[in-house]
Design a protein around this motif. Structure first.
Motif, short mmCIF file in Angstrom:
data_model
loop_
_atom_site.label_atom_id
_atom_site.label_comp_id
_atom_site.label_asym_id
_atom_site.label_seq_id
_atom_site.Cartn_x
_atom_site.Cartn_y
_atom_site.Cartn_z
N SER A 1 4.23 0.82 5.03
CA SER A 1 3.62 1.49 3.89
C SER A 1 2.15 1.11 3.81
O SER A 1 1.74 0.04 4.24
CB SER A 1 4.42 1.14 2.64
OG SER A 1 3.79 0.22 1.83
N LEU A 2 1.36 1.98 3.24
CA LEU A 2 -0.08 1.73 3.15
C LEU A 2 -0.43 0.64 2.17
O LEU A 2 -1.37 -0.12 2.37
CB LEU A 2 -0.81 3.02 2.75
CG LEU A 2 -0.76 4.16 3.75
CD1 LEU A 2 -1.39 5.40 3.16
CD2 LEU A 2 -1.49 3.76 5.02
N ILE A 3 0.33 0.55 1.08
CA ILE A 3 -0.01 -0.42 0.04
C ILE A 3 0.61 -1.78 0.31
O ILE A 3 0.01 -2.79 0.05
CB ILE A 3 0.41 0.12 -1.34
CG1 ILE A 3 -0.39 1.38 -1.65
CG2 ILE A 3 0.20 -0.91 -2.43
CD1 ILE A 3 0.01 2.07 -2.92
N GLY A 4 1.78 -1.80 0.82
CA GLY A 4 2.44 -3.08 1.08
C GLY A 4 3.20 -3.56 -0.15
O GLY A 4 3.40 -2.84 -1.11
N GLN A 5 3.60 -4.79 -0.11
CA GLN A 5 4.38 -5.39 -1.18
C GLN A 5 3.45 -6.11 -2.15
O GLN A 5 2.40 -6.63 -1.76
CB GLN A 5 5.38 -6.38 -0.58
CG GLN A 5 6.42 -5.73 0.31
CD GLN A 5 7.27 -4.73 -0.46
OE1 GLN A 5 7.72 -5.00 -1.57
NE2 GLN A 5 7.49 -3.56 0.14
#
Length: 131
Positions: A1-5
């Motif tokens: 994912s682009l945003i991450g955790q």
């Protein structure tokens, strides 16, 4: 994912937790707003001005209701609304022409949104058609 955790961070030593106040209740137009609006418009004299109609509507509705009135020729239009922040307001618009009182609905509810026309009596005389 682009945003991450999301990353967890520790609070500074001695920081106090924040307690958020509950959101204020949403206030809507009274359920009989359309009937009140029509009743007031039927009750004002034929040769009236916007200030007189606004005073009558202000008396008929709770203080939180926004009142807007326009008089054009022998016709009287009025709008009552309750703003809801970034959402469309609760809105009732009616126009009296002679003995007849008609409810007015905008062609597209987008015109009621903040930044657009809003809930104004002038929509009864000059409808806005978004394109």
């Amino acid at each position: 994912s682009l945003i991450g955790q999301p990353q967890r961070v520790d609070c500074p030593v001695g920081a106090a937790p924040i307690t958020l106040r509950p959101a204020p209740p949403v206030i809507d137009l009274p359920t009989d707003a359309a009937a009140r609006l029509a009743r007031v418009l039927r009750g004002v004299p034929a040769s009236t001005d916007a200030a007189s109609v606004k005073a009558a509507l202000t008396t008929a509705f709770p203080a939180y209701v926004v009142v807007n009135v326009e008089v054009l020729g022998g016709r009287v239009a009025a709008a009552v609304s309750v703003p809801h922040g970034l959402n469309a307001p609760d809105c009732e618009i009616a126009v009296r022409d002679g003995d007849r009182v008609d409810q007015v609905r905008p062609v597209d509810p987008i015109v009621l949104m903040p930044g657009e026309s809003g809930c104004v009596a002038d929509l009864a005389f000059h409808p806005v058609v978004p394109h």
